[in-house]
Design an enzyme around this catalytic site. Structure first.
Site, PDB file in Angstrom:
ATOM      1  N   ASP A   1     -11.559  -0.385  13.358  1.00  0.00           N
ATOM      2  CA  ASP A   1     -11.919  -0.354  11.929  1.00  0.00           C
ATOM      3  C   ASP A   1     -13.391  -0.689  11.669  1.00  0.00           C
ATOM      4  OD1 ASP A   1      -9.459   0.417  10.908  1.00  0.00           O
ATOM      5  OD2 ASP A   1      -8.718  -1.647  10.843  1.00  0.00           O
TER       6      ASP A   1
ATOM      7  N   ARG B   1      -8.995  -8.316  10.690  1.00  0.00           N
ATOM      8  CA  ARG B   1      -8.950  -9.315   9.626  1.00  0.00           C
ATOM      9  C   ARG B   1      -9.876 -10.490   9.939  1.00  0.00           C
ATOM     10  NH1 ARG B   1      -3.002  -8.325   9.539  1.00  0.00           N
ATOM     11  NH2 ARG B   1      -2.843  -6.403   8.325  1.00  0.00           N
TER      12      ARG B   1
ATOM     13  N   CYS C   1     -11.093  -8.228  15.785  1.00  0.00           N
ATOM     14  CA  CYS C   1     -10.002  -8.302  14.802  1.00  0.00           C
ATOM     15  C   CYS C   1     -10.367  -7.660  13.465  1.00  0.00           C
ATOM     16  CB  CYS C   1      -9.618  -9.754  14.575  1.00  0.00           C
ATOM     17  SG  CYS C   1      -8.299  -9.953  13.363  1.00  0.00           S
TER      18      CYS C   1
ATOM     19  N   ASP D   1      -7.362   4.131  10.306  1.00  0.00           N
ATOM     20  CA  ASP D   1      -6.966   3.440   9.077  1.00  0.00           C
ATOM     21  C   ASP D   1      -8.152   3.581   8.140  1.00  0.00           C
ATOM     22  OD1 ASP D   1      -5.287   2.093   7.404  1.00  0.00           O
ATOM     23  OD2 ASP D   1      -4.942   0.416   8.773  1.00  0.00           O
TER      24      ASP D   1
ATOM     25  N   LYS E   1      -3.257   5.037   6.762  1.00  0.00           N
ATOM     26  CA  LYS E   1      -3.454   5.481   8.141  1.00  0.00           C
ATOM     27  C   LYS E   1      -3.377   6.996   8.212  1.00  0.00           C
ATOM     28  CE  LYS E   1      -1.174   1.379  10.007  1.00  0.00           C
ATOM     29  NZ  LYS E   1      -0.723   0.818   8.714  1.00  0.00           N
TER      30      LYS E   1
ATOM     31  N   ARG F   1       7.049   0.277   2.020  1.00  0.00           N
ATOM     32  CA  ARG F   1       6.741  -0.772   2.997  1.00  0.00           C
ATOM     33  C   ARG F   1       5.820  -1.823   2.397  1.00  0.00           C
ATOM     34  NH1 ARG F   1       4.376   3.742   6.516  1.00  0.00           N
ATOM     35  NH2 ARG F   1       4.997   4.836   4.625  1.00  0.00           N
TER      36      ARG F   1
ATOM     37  N   ARG G   1       0.819  -1.204   0.000  1.00  0.00           N
ATOM     38  CA  ARG G   1       0.000   0.000   0.000  1.00  0.00           C
ATOM     39  C   ARG G   1       0.854   1.256   0.000  1.00  0.00           C
ATOM     40  NH1 ARG G   1      -3.549   0.392   5.044  1.00  0.00           N
ATOM     41  NH2 ARG G   1      -4.818  -1.158   3.994  1.00  0.00           N
ATOM     42  N   TYR G   2       1.917   1.251   0.790  1.00  0.00           N
ATOM     43  CA  TYR G   2       2.813   2.411   0.847  1.00  0.00           C
ATOM     44  C   TYR G   2       4.062   2.097   0.036  1.00  0.00           C
ATOM     45  CZ  TYR G   2      -0.052   3.327   4.988  1.00  0.00           C
ATOM     46  OH  TYR G   2      -1.094   3.533   5.835  1.00  0.00           O
TER      47      TYR G   2
ATOM     48  N   CYS H   1      -4.152 -17.598  15.034  1.00  0.00           N
ATOM     49  CA  CYS H   1      -3.688 -16.924  16.241  1.00  0.00           C
ATOM     50  C   CYS H   1      -3.981 -17.835  17.430  1.00  0.00           C
ATOM     51  CB  CYS H   1      -4.437 -15.616  16.454  1.00  0.00           C
ATOM     52  SG  CYS H   1      -4.169 -14.434  15.127  1.00  0.00           S
TER      53      CYS H   1
ATOM     54  N   CYS I   1      -9.176 -12.397  18.839  1.00  0.00           N
ATOM     55  CA  CYS I   1      -9.711 -11.153  19.373  1.00  0.00           C
ATOM     56  C   CYS I   1     -11.031 -10.907  18.668  1.00  0.00           C
ATOM     57  CB  CYS I   1      -8.754 -10.006  19.079  1.00  0.00           C
ATOM     58  SG  CYS I   1      -7.059 -10.409  19.509  1.00  0.00           S
TER      59      CYS I   1
END
Ligand code: PLP
Ligand code: SF4
Length: 371
Positions: free
Chosen positions: A293, A134, A132, A330, A337, A116, A112-113, A125, A129
């Protein structure tokens, strides 16, 4: 917040380590003994949750993280972060608001950037969470990056030498066996244009026993490596989580923290202050505080953006800059972000700017006459 334990008492997990079952400190034992079904959860907490929720968004809680719950109720921050709620099934949000799936030039890599790139190493995981970002893929698919994908990634990185910073994310990369993880890091490190590698992991928080001497000894050969972890609440500070962070720092990893602003968990300036103070005491630098998000199934965790601004205003007046994260939204559509701050610049002319300090006092600041 409803804390039954006074703040300066020892946290529960360090208090009764003597009556923990054998194997407690072994991360493989912790993984093998996770709570993964609504029936087990009901047995342990007395709380009945519809299996419809966990069919869509799976459940997993390590015995260690479960032991941090102080009250079996959604008013408990740890409970709320890991125990499913039927509100997750409310259909109002998007699956992939950050458009990560569209910014994937090769499998398992998001670019995206300019400088990076983000690599998805695994989709699993140790604890899922409930908020999350994702949620659409994490825990739902069971994917571990393979050699074909890894070769595609190193080719892409070699052909795009402007990428100097590679973030190994997931899921949680520390779910992988040490050999597999080291293999991934070694491959990324072999690309000459990659300067720094970052690993995003929640293990210091949810399964600190994963941060073994073996793991850090093998990974530190590939420095500079930054580790970003994910503490959200002071109840997550224990003897074990502190030892995990310190082991990383002592071995040359630069450790940061990315937390998420969550309704009914940490949407309180005093909790955020305690969180940030606790982090720097463990030599973990608060990096980002994320606005939650716009993800399918997490609406009940979202706060207004103004809550984040209020928290930043509070922190700036009380904490060293070293303990203050950046509050970011974000943005949907994969637009990146965006830092959001209280307004400190009140007006601006060629002659002077008017600034506001943390106490709300206005300050005239003259600009240079010739520039
Ligand atoms: C967050 C993110 C990064 C890293 O951003 P930093 O601001 O440098 O931490 C890189 N790529 C993607 C796709 C991201 O979402
Ligand atoms: S550890 Fe990260 S990727 Fe895994 S469930 Fe939690 S927020 Fe999602």
């Amino acid at each position: 917040m409803d804390n039954e334990i006074a703040p300066n008492e020892e946290p529960p997990s360090s208090r009764d380590s003597s009556d923990k079952p054998p194997g407690w400190s072994d991360w493989i034992w912790q993984l093998a003994n996770r709570i993964k079904s609504v029936n087990e959860l009901k047995e342990r907490t007395g709380i009945a949750i519809s299996a419809k929720t966990t069919e869509k968004f799976p459940l997993s809680i390590t015995p260690y993280y479960f032991s941090l719950i102080r009250k079996f109720d959604y008013s408990d921050p740890i409970f709320k972060m890991c125990v499913p709620h039927e509100e997750e099934l409310t259909e109002i949000m998007q699956d992939d608001p950050l458009c990560e799936d569209q910014m994937t030039p090769v499998s398992c890599l998001v670019h995206r950037y300019n400088d990076r790139a983000l690599v998805f190493s695994t989709s699993v995981c140790s604890v899922y969470c409930r908020y999350c970002t994702r949620k659409r893929s994490v825990g739902v698919k069971d994917h571990v990056i393979n050699d074909t994908e890894l070769n595609g990634i190193t080719d892409y990185l070699s052909n795009n030498p402007q990428i100097s910073d590679v973030i190994v994310s997931g899921g949680d990369p520390f779910m992988l066996g040490t050999d597999k993880l080291v293999h991934i890091i070694e491959k990324i490190r072999s690309v000459k244009s990659v300067d720094i590698i970052r690993i995003g992991t929640k293990m210091p928080v949810v399964l600190p026993h994963r941060i073994t001497n073996e793991l850090v000894d093998e990974l530190k050969l590939y420095h500079p490596i930054f580790v970003n972890t994910h503490f959200n609440h002071p109840n997550e500070f224990t003897k074990e989580s502190k030892a995990a962070c310190e082991r990383l720092v002592n071995n040359g990893f630069v450790v940061g923290n990315q937390s998420v602003l969550l309704r009914g968990v940490n949407d309180d300036k005093h909790i955020q202050e305690e969180l940030c103070r606790g982090l720097v005491k463990m030599r973990v630098r608060p990096y980002y505080l994320f606005q939650c998000d716009l993800v399918q199934g997490v609406e009940h965790f979202r706060t207004r953006v103004s809550k984040g601004i209020e928290i930043m205003e509070h922190l700036r007046g009380r904490l060293s800059g070293l303990a203050i994260p950046q509050f970011v939204v974000d943005s949907p559509g994969g637009k990146g972000k965006i830092p959001v701050m209280p307004t400190y610049l009140i007006s601006q002319t060629p002659e002077k700017v008017v600034l506001r300090n943390y106490r709300g006092e206005l300050v005239d600041y003259p600009e240079p006459a010739a520039y």
